[in-house]
Design a protein around this motif. Structure first.
Motif, PDB file in Angstrom:
ATOM      1  N   SER A   6       0.824  -1.215   0.000  1.00  0.00           N
ATOM      2  CA  SER A   6       0.000   0.000   0.000  1.00  0.00           C
ATOM      3  C   SER A   6       0.860   1.269   0.000  1.00  0.00           C
ATOM      4  N   LYS A   7       2.162   1.089   0.296  1.00  0.00           N
ATOM      5  CA  LYS A   7       3.060   2.254   0.325  1.00  0.00           C
ATOM      6  C   LYS A   7       3.294   2.827  -1.072  1.00  0.00           C
ATOM      7  N   CYS A   8       3.042   1.995  -2.097  1.00  0.00           N
ATOM      8  CA  CYS A   8       3.310   2.496  -3.453  1.00  0.00           C
ATOM      9  C   CYS A   8       2.266   3.527  -3.897  1.00  0.00           C
ATOM     10  N   PHE A   9       1.136   3.585  -3.235  1.00  0.00           N
ATOM     11  CA  PHE A   9       0.094   4.539  -3.634  1.00  0.00           C
ATOM     12  C   PHE A   9       0.476   5.964  -3.237  1.00  0.00           C
ATOM     13  N   GLY A  10      -0.079   6.921  -3.954  1.00  0.00           N
ATOM     14  CA  GLY A  10       0.202   8.316  -3.644  1.00  0.00           C
ATOM     15  C   GLY A  10      -0.455   8.752  -2.339  1.00  0.00           C
ATOM     16  N   ALA A  11      -0.015   9.884  -1.812  1.00  0.00           N
ATOM     17  CA  ALA A  11      -0.575  10.403  -0.565  1.00  0.00           C
ATOM     18  C   ALA A  11      -2.065  10.678  -0.756  1.00  0.00           C
ATOM     19  N   GLY A  12      -2.846  10.431   0.291  1.00  0.00           N
ATOM     20  CA  GLY A  12      -4.289  10.691   0.230  1.00  0.00           C
ATOM     21  C   GLY A  12      -5.082   9.544  -0.359  1.00  0.00           C
ATOM     22  N   SER A  13      -4.411   8.448  -0.695  1.00  0.00           N
ATOM     23  CA  SER A  13      -5.135   7.291  -1.244  1.00  0.00           C
ATOM     24  C   SER A  13      -5.923   6.594  -0.137  1.00  0.00           C
ATOM     25  N   VAL A  14      -7.030   5.975  -0.524  1.00  0.00           N
ATOM     26  CA  VAL A  14      -7.834   5.233   0.449  1.00  0.00           C
ATOM     27  C   VAL A  14      -8.112   3.841  -0.108  1.00  0.00           C
ATOM     28  N   LEU A  15      -7.807   2.844   0.704  1.00  0.00           N
ATOM     29  CA  LEU A  15      -8.054   1.460   0.323  1.00  0.00           C
ATOM     30  C   LEU A  15      -9.037   0.883   1.347  1.00  0.00           C
ATOM     31  N   ILE A  16     -10.167   0.389   0.857  1.00  0.00           N
ATOM     32  CA  ILE A  16     -11.161  -0.192   1.779  1.00  0.00           C
ATOM     33  C   ILE A  16     -11.302  -1.683   1.483  1.00  0.00           C
ATOM     34  N   VAL A  17     -11.136  -2.487   2.515  1.00  0.00           N
ATOM     35  CA  VAL A  17     -11.229  -3.945   2.360  1.00  0.00           C
ATOM     36  C   VAL A  17     -12.389  -4.443   3.216  1.00  0.00           C
ATOM     37  N   THR A  18     -13.298  -5.219   2.617  1.00  0.00           N
ATOM     38  CA  THR A  18     -14.363  -5.802   3.436  1.00  0.00           C
ATOM     39  C   THR A  18     -14.161  -7.316   3.527  1.00  0.00           C
ATOM     40  N   SER A  19     -14.542  -7.883   4.656  1.00  0.00           N
ATOM     41  CA  SER A  19     -14.374  -9.319   4.844  1.00  0.00           C
ATOM     42  C   SER A  19     -15.310  -9.851   5.921  1.00  0.00           C
ATOM     43  N   ARG A  20     -15.638 -11.147   5.796  1.00  0.00           N
ATOM     44  CA  ARG A  20     -16.394 -11.821   6.860  1.00  0.00           C
ATOM     45  C   ARG A  20     -15.452 -12.232   7.986  1.00  0.00           C
ATOM     46  N   ASP A  21     -14.135 -12.194   7.680  1.00  0.00           N
ATOM     47  CA  ASP A  21     -13.149 -12.703   8.632  1.00  0.00           C
ATOM     48  C   ASP A  21     -12.309 -11.551   9.196  1.00  0.00           C
ATOM     49  N   VAL A  22     -12.559 -11.223  10.448  1.00  0.00           N
ATOM     50  CA  VAL A  22     -11.868 -10.077  11.052  1.00  0.00           C
ATOM     51  C   VAL A  22     -10.363 -10.322  11.162  1.00  0.00           C
ATOM     52  N   ASN A  23      -9.954 -11.599  11.237  1.00  0.00           N
ATOM     53  CA  ASN A  23      -8.523 -11.899  11.389  1.00  0.00           C
ATOM     54  C   ASN A  23      -7.707 -11.468  10.182  1.00  0.00           C
TER      55      ASN A  23
END
Ligand SMILES: Nc1ncnc2c1ncn2[C@@H]1O[C@H](COP(=O)(O)OP(=O)(O)OP(=O)(O)O)[C@@H](O)[C@H]1O
Ligand SMILES: [Mg+2]
Length: 244
Positions: free
Chosen positions: A104-121
């Motif tokens: 995720s460090k390769c993205f530019g500043a201010g980027s937002v990545l949202i991940v959804t999952s049934r598994d909190v782990n």
């Protein structure tokens, strides 16, 4: 990176879609990768296909991807420094996120990545900045959602008022259960409602959720309606011919 966690049918996709629709216009590069769990059930081919989709949707590039590992490198290079909003919906393994947005460090500043999952782990292992847990729907909202499906109006029709509250209580605030059972009971008689309620009463506490832990994306065509009827029969324990 933000994580959204909740059981099947609790509203992860609905929530993240609303967020994405509201904020995508603020990002030059944006993409929504859905059904990751399902697509990746097809193995490596599925992951490669999603990498390609990410490149095409977010960066409008139709660059070839030869393998998952080289795909990771290609994505990293192309995303380098770009400010993006990316949704990875319904992730079921850590590797899926690694293959799509591992660094995720390769993205530019201010980027937002949202991940959804049934598994909190998985979200914990990803060390996301914040985990939002989908809460169950409160009683008032539950009754409203159920009523829209059972009566096509926001509240129960007179004679079904008490029965509705009893059935809603069994859904424990799970939108998927409210929708499926509401649809099933639409236009049915009081006797059929009572019989459904007595079936629900026989299901051990908390098991209604488990029985409905499937994706439900609306009833758009006959095939989906067919599947829906099968699910109802499985759930209610009725013979399919009777329900049809
Ligand atoms: N806040 C809400 N208000 C009304 N309906 C909702 C709400 N949240 C979810 N739903 C409905 O509930 C159903 C299940 O929601 P959704 O598909 O978002 O669940 P999910 O958590 O993504 O499930 P899965 O883990 O199976 O992918 C959908 O048909 C959706 O329209
Ligand atoms: Mg979903």
């Amino acid at each position: 990176m933000i994580g959204i966690w909740g059981m099947g049918g609790s509203g992860k996709t609905t929530t993240v879609t609303a967020i994405y629709n509201q904020f995508q216009c603020k990002f030059e590069n944006h993409g929504f990768i859905e059904n990751i769990r399902e697509v990746c059930n097809g193995g490596v081919k599925g992951i490669k296909q999603l990498q390609k989709q990410l490149l095409a949707d977010v960066l409008k590039s139709n660059e070839k991807i030869y393998g998952t590992a080289s795909g990771i490198t290609t994505l990293e290079k192309r995303f380098m420094g770009k400010r993006a909003l990316i949704v990875l919906d319904d992730v079921s393994t850590f590797d899926q996120v690694e293959a799509l947005c591992g660094n995720s460090k390769c993205f530019g500043a201010g980027s937002v990545l949202i991940v959804t999952s049934r598994d909190v782990n998985i979200l914990k292992k990803l060390e996301v900045d914040y985990i939002y847990s989908i809460k169950e729907m409160n009683e008032i909202k539950s009754l409203e959602l159920f009523s829209w499906h059972a009566f096509r109006q926001p509240n129960p029709k007179g004679e079904f008022s008490e029965l509705s509250s009893s059935i809603v209580a069994y859904c424990k605030g799970l939108p998927l259960a409210l929708e499926i059972i509401g649809c099933f009971l639409h236009d049915r008689t009081v006797q059929e409602w009572e019989s459904t309620l007595s079936t629900l009463e026989k299901i051990p506490d908390g098991q209604v959720h488990k029985k409905l832990r499937i994706s439900y994306d609306g009833l758009k065509n006959d095939t989906e309606k067919d599947i829906f009827l099968d699910i109802c029969c499985f759930f209610i324990g009725e013979d399919r011919a009777y329900v049809s």
